[in-house]
Design an enzyme around this catalytic site. Structure first.
Site, PDB file in Angstrom:
ATOM      1  N   ASP A   1     -58.860  20.780 -85.872  1.00  0.00           N
ATOM      2  CA  ASP A   1     -57.760  19.844 -85.652  1.00  0.00           C
ATOM      3  C   ASP A   1     -56.474  20.529 -86.080  1.00  0.00           C
ATOM      4  O   ASP A   1     -56.433  21.136 -87.155  1.00  0.00           O
ATOM      5  CB  ASP A   1     -57.983  18.580 -86.502  1.00  0.00           C
ATOM      6  CG  ASP A   1     -57.439  17.321 -85.835  1.00  0.00           C
ATOM      7  OD1 ASP A   1     -56.507  17.438 -85.026  1.00  0.00           O
ATOM      8  OD2 ASP A   1     -57.955  16.226 -86.129  1.00  0.00           O
TER       9      ASP A   1
ATOM     10  N   HIS B   1     -48.596  21.650 -81.507  1.00  0.00           N
ATOM     11  CA  HIS B   1     -49.218  20.602 -82.337  1.00  0.00           C
ATOM     12  C   HIS B   1     -50.709  20.799 -82.567  1.00  0.00           C
ATOM     13  O   HIS B   1     -51.304  20.079 -83.351  1.00  0.00           O
ATOM     14  CB  HIS B   1     -48.989  19.229 -81.690  1.00  0.00           C
ATOM     15  CG  HIS B   1     -47.573  18.754 -81.822  1.00  0.00           C
ATOM     16  ND1 HIS B   1     -47.164  17.888 -82.809  1.00  0.00           N
ATOM     17  CD2 HIS B   1     -46.462  19.057 -81.112  1.00  0.00           C
ATOM     18  CE1 HIS B   1     -45.868  17.668 -82.689  1.00  0.00           C
ATOM     19  NE2 HIS B   1     -45.414  18.364 -81.660  1.00  0.00           N
TER      20      HIS B   1
HETATM   21  P1  ADQ Z   1     -54.246  13.860 -82.272  1.00  0.00           P
HETATM   22  O1  ADQ Z   1     -55.370  14.704 -81.831  1.00  0.00           O
HETATM   23  O2  ADQ Z   1     -53.999  12.684 -81.458  1.00  0.00           O
HETATM   24  O3  ADQ Z   1     -52.892  14.673 -82.388  1.00  0.00           O
HETATM   25  P2  ADQ Z   1     -53.941  12.865 -85.106  1.00  0.00           P
HETATM   26  O4  ADQ Z   1     -53.051  13.815 -85.813  1.00  0.00           O
HETATM   27  O5  ADQ Z   1     -55.017  12.382 -85.978  1.00  0.00           O
HETATM   28  O6  ADQ Z   1     -54.631  13.472 -83.814  1.00  0.00           O
HETATM   29  O7  ADQ Z   1     -53.054  11.671 -84.637  1.00  0.00           O
HETATM   30  C1  ADQ Z   1     -53.627  10.560 -84.127  1.00  0.00           C
HETATM   31  C2  ADQ Z   1     -52.680   9.366 -84.182  1.00  0.00           C
HETATM   32  O8  ADQ Z   1     -53.313   8.367 -83.409  1.00  0.00           O
HETATM   33  C3  ADQ Z   1     -52.517   8.841 -85.597  1.00  0.00           C
HETATM   34  O9  ADQ Z   1     -51.195   8.449 -85.824  1.00  0.00           O
HETATM   35  C4  ADQ Z   1     -53.453   7.639 -85.631  1.00  0.00           C
HETATM   36  O10 ADQ Z   1     -52.983   6.561 -86.384  1.00  0.00           O
HETATM   37  C5  ADQ Z   1     -53.558   7.225 -84.192  1.00  0.00           C
HETATM   38  N1  ADQ Z   1     -54.932   6.732 -83.972  1.00  0.00           N
HETATM   39  C6  ADQ Z   1     -56.069   7.405 -84.113  1.00  0.00           C
HETATM   40  N2  ADQ Z   1     -57.117   6.609 -83.877  1.00  0.00           N
HETATM   41  C7  ADQ Z   1     -56.624   5.417 -83.580  1.00  0.00           C
HETATM   42  C8  ADQ Z   1     -57.196   4.181 -83.225  1.00  0.00           C
HETATM   43  N3  ADQ Z   1     -58.499   4.009 -83.148  1.00  0.00           N
HETATM   44  N4  ADQ Z   1     -56.366   3.177 -82.924  1.00  0.00           N
HETATM   45  C9  ADQ Z   1     -55.047   3.353 -83.000  1.00  0.00           C
HETATM   46  N5  ADQ Z   1     -54.464   4.469 -83.338  1.00  0.00           N
HETATM   47  C10 ADQ Z   1     -55.221   5.506 -83.614  1.00  0.00           C
HETATM   48  C11 ADQ Z   1     -52.466  16.035 -82.136  1.00  0.00           C
HETATM   49  C12 ADQ Z   1     -53.287  17.105 -82.812  1.00  0.00           C
HETATM   50  C13 ADQ Z   1     -53.337  16.842 -84.306  1.00  0.00           C
HETATM   51  C14 ADQ Z   1     -51.928  16.773 -84.874  1.00  0.00           C
HETATM   52  C15 ADQ Z   1     -51.070  15.815 -84.073  1.00  0.00           C
HETATM   53  C16 ADQ Z   1     -49.619  15.863 -84.508  1.00  0.00           C
HETATM   54  O11 ADQ Z   1     -54.595  17.149 -82.275  1.00  0.00           O
HETATM   55  O12 ADQ Z   1     -54.073  17.851 -84.957  1.00  0.00           O
HETATM   56  O13 ADQ Z   1     -51.986  16.299 -86.206  1.00  0.00           O
HETATM   57  O14 ADQ Z   1     -51.132  16.120 -82.687  1.00  0.00           O
HETATM   58  O15 ADQ Z   1     -49.111  17.144 -84.423  1.00  0.00           O
END
Ligand code: ADQ
Length: 723
Positions: free
Chosen positions: A372, A165
C-alpha cells in the site's frame, strides 16, 4: 501564493442526477480536503474527469458545467472507450498491479498504452490552455505519469510538481514494463517528484539510473538542462476533523450500540476498498486460524470487515470479490453459532460518521495490505481515538508503517504470524495500549494533510525555475551571431560533443562525415578551429593530424596550434603522484568488473562505462571520496566525468587553452566554445566577454546556449557552412 492548477484523474466531486435535475457535490476524500484551502485561496483550478456523464441530457450537462465552474473545477470528459482503456485498462490493469509488485497480474498484451498516452496528452493540452505565467501545476498519481513531460514540452518555464500516491516498486519490478523508459521520462518533466516514503524515492532513483543512466545526487537529478528534485512527503489526513467526529454525541451513541454485546465481546475491524492489494483474504484466514487454535476466543470475537466496492468493471476485482465472499462464508459456517457469527462482512461504502463510530468502537484495527502506498485508514483510526485506546495491527508493506512504528507491525503474507499478532493485540494490557496510541496519535496529528500540502508546495516553490532553453529559435540566434562575426574562433570538445560516447574510449573514432565537416569549417573564410579534449596527444594526432586545426590534449596540458607547429606543454606540471594514485585506481578496477584504468602523461582515468550502472556509480563515488581523503593536499585534482573518474595534475584545465589561442586575436573575432561536461565549464569560464558558450547536453551549465548532443552540434556547425 501563486495560482495552483491541480490535475488528477478524478475531480474531487460526484455528479448526482435525479428526477429534480443534477447536482455536483464535493467529495470528502483526504486529498480533496487537504487541497481545498490552497485551491480556493490561490484562486486556482482543479482539472480532471468528473465521472461518467454520458447518460445526462444536454441541459443537465450544461448545469454540471456551470456548477463545476462555481467550484473552480475544469472537466475533462472521457469517452467510454477511454474509460475502459486508459482508466480501467492501462492505469488499473497494468500500472496498479505493477506498482504493487503483482506482475503476474499484468495483461500479456500491452494493448492500452496508446490510449493511456493520448489521454495523458489531452490532460496536458487542457492544463496548458488554462495555464497563466506564474502558475504552479501539481499533477497527481499514476494515471497521469506522462503529463509532466507533455506539459514541459508545452510550457518550458512552468513550475510542475508530481505526486505518486501508490508505491514506486523496486527497479527490478519496474523494468519489466515494456514502456518503462517513456514513463520515467514522462515523470522527469516535473520539477519535483514526490512519494510517500524514502524507500519509494530510493527505488525511483535506482530506476532512473538503470533505465536512463541518470545519477541522483542526494535529492537532485540533472535532466534535460534542468534540475529535478525527488522527495518523500508522507501524506496525512484531516486528523482534527476525524477527532471531532469521534467526539460527537451521535457517534458516541453509535459506539455504545456497537459495544452492546458486553465487555467480553471483542471487536476487530477492517476498512478497505475491495482491492486485491489490501490483503483481506489472508486477514480472514488469520482470524480463522486464531479461532481454530484458540477455542477460548470462539464466540468472543466479532470481526467487522467493511469493503467499499471498487473498480467493479475490472475482471480481477470481480474474482477477488468472489474469493472474499467464499472465505467469509466458510469461516462463518465453521465458527458461527445460532447466536453469533464471527465475520460481519459489509460490502458497501460508509460515510465518515459511520466510519468514525466503527473506528472508535474497535478493540483491534486490522490494516494488513500486501502492499500500500501509504494507507490512510490506519491514520484515520488513530485520529478517531481521543480515548487513547485500541490497537493498530499494521502491515510492514504499507507506507504508513514507516511513520507508525508503535503499531503492532506484521508481515501480511505470514498467516500464522498474523494470528499471533492478533492475539498480542487482543491481550495487550491497557497501559501499553495507551502508550502506543498516544505516540501514534501525536504523529498523525502533527503530520496531517495540511502539513503535507504545505511541505510539498513549499519545496516545489523553492526549486529554481529552469533557465531559458535554446529552442530552435535560440539556435538560430546563435547561428546568426556566428554568421555575422567578421572572424570566428571555434573551440570544440570532442567526446560527447562531436561524437557520442562509446563503450571504450578507443572505439569513439571520428567518422568520415565528421572529418569532412571539420576540414570544411577550418577552411571557411576567417575561421579557425581548435579541438580541446581530454584525450592524449597521440590519439588527437592520429585522428586529426591531417587537418588544418589546432589540437589541445589532456585538458590543455599539451597544445599544437596547427599544421607544422610543435606540441608544447605547460611548464611545472608534476606527475610523480601518479605512482601513488595508480595502484588505488588499479585496485578499484580489479574489484569492479568492466572498469579499467587509462594512463595519460599528466593524468590517470578510471573508466566505468561498461559496469553495472548502480554498482559503477556507487564505486565511483567511493573512489572519489577515497582519493579526496588520501590526496587532499596533493598536487592533483579529482574530476568526476561521464562514466569516468579522472585524476589530473592541479593547474591544468581547459581554460588555459583560451588564454593561449586568444592572444593577439584579430579585432571583431567571435570566440565560440562548445562542450558537454564538467571540464568544458573551465573553458566557458575563461572565455573573453562577448563570447558564445554552448553546452551540448542536459546538464547544468554556465553556458547561455544549449543544444542536445553531438547530432545537434553537428547540425549547428554544418549550418554555418551554408549561406
Ligand atoms: P486507497 O488505496 O484508496 O488510496 P487509503 O489510503 O486507505 O487507500 O484511502 C482510502 C480512503 O477511502 C480512506 O480515506 C478511507 O476512509 C476511505 N474508505 C476506505 N474504505 C471505506 C469504506 N468501506 N467506506 C467508506 N470509505 C472508505 C491510494 C493509495 C494509498 C494512499 C492513498 C493516498 O493506494 O496507499 O494512502 O491513495 O495517497
Amino acid at each position: 501564493m501563486s495560482r495552483l492548477l491541480l490535475v488528477s484523474n478524478r475531480l474531487p466531486v460526484t455528479v448526482k442526477a435525479d428526477k429534480d435535475g443534477v447536482s455536483v457535490v464535493r467529495s470528502a476524500g483526504g486529498l480533496a480536503t487537504g487541497l481545498r484551502g490552497p485551491h480556493e485561496r490561490s484562486g486556482g483550478l482543479w482539472i480532471g474527469w468528473p465521472g461518467d456523464v454520458s447518460r445526462l441530457t444536454e441541459a443537465q450537462k450544461a448545469s454540471v458545467e456551470e456548477q463545476l465552474a462555481g467550484l473552480r473545477c475544469v472537466p475533462l470528459y472521457l469517452s467510454a472507450s477511454e474509460v475502459s482503456r486508459f482508466y480501467e485498462g492501462y492505469s488499473n490493469r497494468t500500472l496498479w498491479p505493477l506498482c504493487h509488485y503483482l506482475i503476474d497480474r499484468l495483461p500479456r498484451q500491452d494493448r492500452d498504452w496508446d490510449v493511456y498516452r493520448k489521454v495523458n496528452e489531452r490532460f496536458a493540452d487542457l492544463v496548458a490552455r488554462h495555464y497563466q505565467p506564474g502558475d504552479t501545476i501539481w499533477v497527481h498519481d499514476y494515471q497521469l505519469m506522462l503529463v509532466p513531460a507533455f506539459l514541459r514540452a508545452r510550457l518550458p518555464q512552468a513550475r510542475i510538481g508530481y505526486f505518486h500516491h501508490i508505491p514506486f516498486p523496486s527497479s527490478e519490478i519496474f523494468r519489466t514494463l515494456p514502456h518503462r523508459s517513456e514513463l520515467m521520462r514522462g515523470l522527469m518533466g516535473a520539477d519535483l517528484i514526490g512519494f510517500h516514503t524514502l524507500t519509494y524515492v530510493r527505488h525511483f532513483a535506482s530506476t532512473l539510473m538503470r533505465l536512463l543512466g541518470l545519477e541522483t545526487v542526494v535529492d537532485r537529478v540533472s535532466y534535460d538542462g534542468r534540475e529535478v528534485r525527488l522527495g518523500a512527503f508522507p501524506m496525512g489526513i484531516d486528523a482534527q476533523s476525524f477527532e471531532d467526529l469521534a467526539k460527537e454525541p451521535a457517534v458516541l451513541e453509535e459506539v455504545r450500540v456497537h459495544r452492546e454485546k458486553g465487555p467480553e465481546m471483542r471487536l476487530l475491524l477492517g476498512v478497505d476498498r475491495l482491492d486485491y492489494t489490501k490483503g483481506i483474504p489472508r486477514r480472514l484466514l488469520a482470524v480463522q486460524r486464531l479461532l481454530e487454535r484458540e477455542p477460548a476466543w470462539r464466540g468472543r470475537l466479532r470481526f467487522v470487515q467493511v469493503a467499499v466496492p471498487s473498480r467493479t468493471a475490472v475482471a480481477d476485482y470481480a474474482a477477488y470479490r468472489e474469493k472474499v465472499d467464499e472465505l467469509v462464508g466458510r469461516i462463518n459456517g465453521l465458527y458461527g453459532s445460532v447466536h453469533n457469527v464471527p465475520v460481519h462482512y459489509l460490502y458497501r461504502s460508509f460515510n465518515e460518521k459511520q466510519l468514525a463510530a466503527l473506528y472508535r468502537s474497535a478493540d483491534v484495527m486490522l490494516v494488513t495490505p500486501i502492499r500500500d502506498g501509504m494507507n490512510l485508514v490506519a491514520k484515520e483510526f488513530c485520529a478517531a481515538r481521543p480515548d487513547e485506546d485500541g490497537v493498530l495491527v499494521l502491515s510492514e508493506f504499507a507506507g504508513a508503517a514507516d511513520e507508525l512504528g508503535d503499531a503492532v507491525l506484521v508481515n501480511p503474507y505470514d498467516v500464522e504470524g498474523l494470528a499471533d499478532a492478533l492475539e498480542v493485540a487482543l491481550e495487550m494490557p491497557a497501559e501499553e495500549r495507551r502508550t502506543r496510541m498516544r505516540s501514534l496519535r501525536a504523529r498523525v496529528k502533527e503530520y496531517d494533510v495540511h502539513r503535507w500540502v504545505r511541505s510539498f508546495l513549499d519545496t516545489l516553490e523553492s526549486v529554481p525555475t529552469p533557465p531559458p532553453r535554446l529552442e530552435p529559435a535560440g539556435a538560430e540566434a546563435a547561428l546568426a551571431r556566428m554568421r555575422e562575426a567578421g572572424h570566428l574562433l571555434l573551440l570544440i570538445d570532442y567526446d560527447g560533443t562531436l561524437v557520442p560516447f562509446a563503450a571504450r574510449p578507443e572505439l569513439a573514432t571520428p567518422d568520415a562525415e565528421l572529418l569532412d565537416l571539420l576540414q570544411r569549417l577550418a577552411t571557411r573564410r576567417d575561421t579557425r578551429v581548435h579541438i580541446v579534449s581530454g584525450r592524449t596527444k597521440e590519439t588527437l594526432e592520429t585522428w586529426f593530424g591531417g587537418l588544418p586545426v589546432g589540437l589541445h590534449a589532456e585538458h590543455g596540458l599539451w597544445s599544437h596550434l596547427g599544421p607544422g607547429e610543435p606540441w608544447t606543454s605547460l611548464n611545472g606540471v608534476t606527475t610523480d603522484w601518479k605512482n601513488l594514485v595508480r595502484p588505488v585506481l588499479e585496485a578499484f578496477a580489479a574489484r569492479v568488473p568492466g572498469a579499467f584504468v587509462e594512463e595519460k602523461s599528466a593524468s590517470l582515468a578510471w573508466h566505468y562505462r561498461q559496469v553495472d550502472r548502480v554498482f559503477g556509480a556507487r564505486q565511483a563515488r567511493e573512489l572519489r571520496l577515497h582519493l579526496g581523503e588520501v590526496f587532499a593536499q596533493g598536487p592533483l585534482e579529482v574530476l568526476p566525468g561521464d562514466k569516468v573518474v579522472e585524476v589530473r595534475a592541479r593547474g591544468v584545465d581547459k581554460g588555459r587553452v583560451v588564454r593561449l589561442v586568444t592572444e593577439g586575436l584579430a579585432p571583431g573575432t567571435l570566440v565560440v566554445a562548445i562542450g558537454d561536461d564538467r571540464t568544458d565549464e573551465d573553458l566557458f569560464a575563461a572565455l573573453p566577454e562577448g563570447s558564445l558558450a554552448i553546452h551540448a547536453g542536459g546538464k547544468a551549465s554556465r553556458a547561455r546556449y544549449r543544444v542536445m548532443g553531438p547530432d545537434e552540434v553537428r547540425k549547428l556547425l554544418s549550418a554555418l557552412l551554408v549561406g
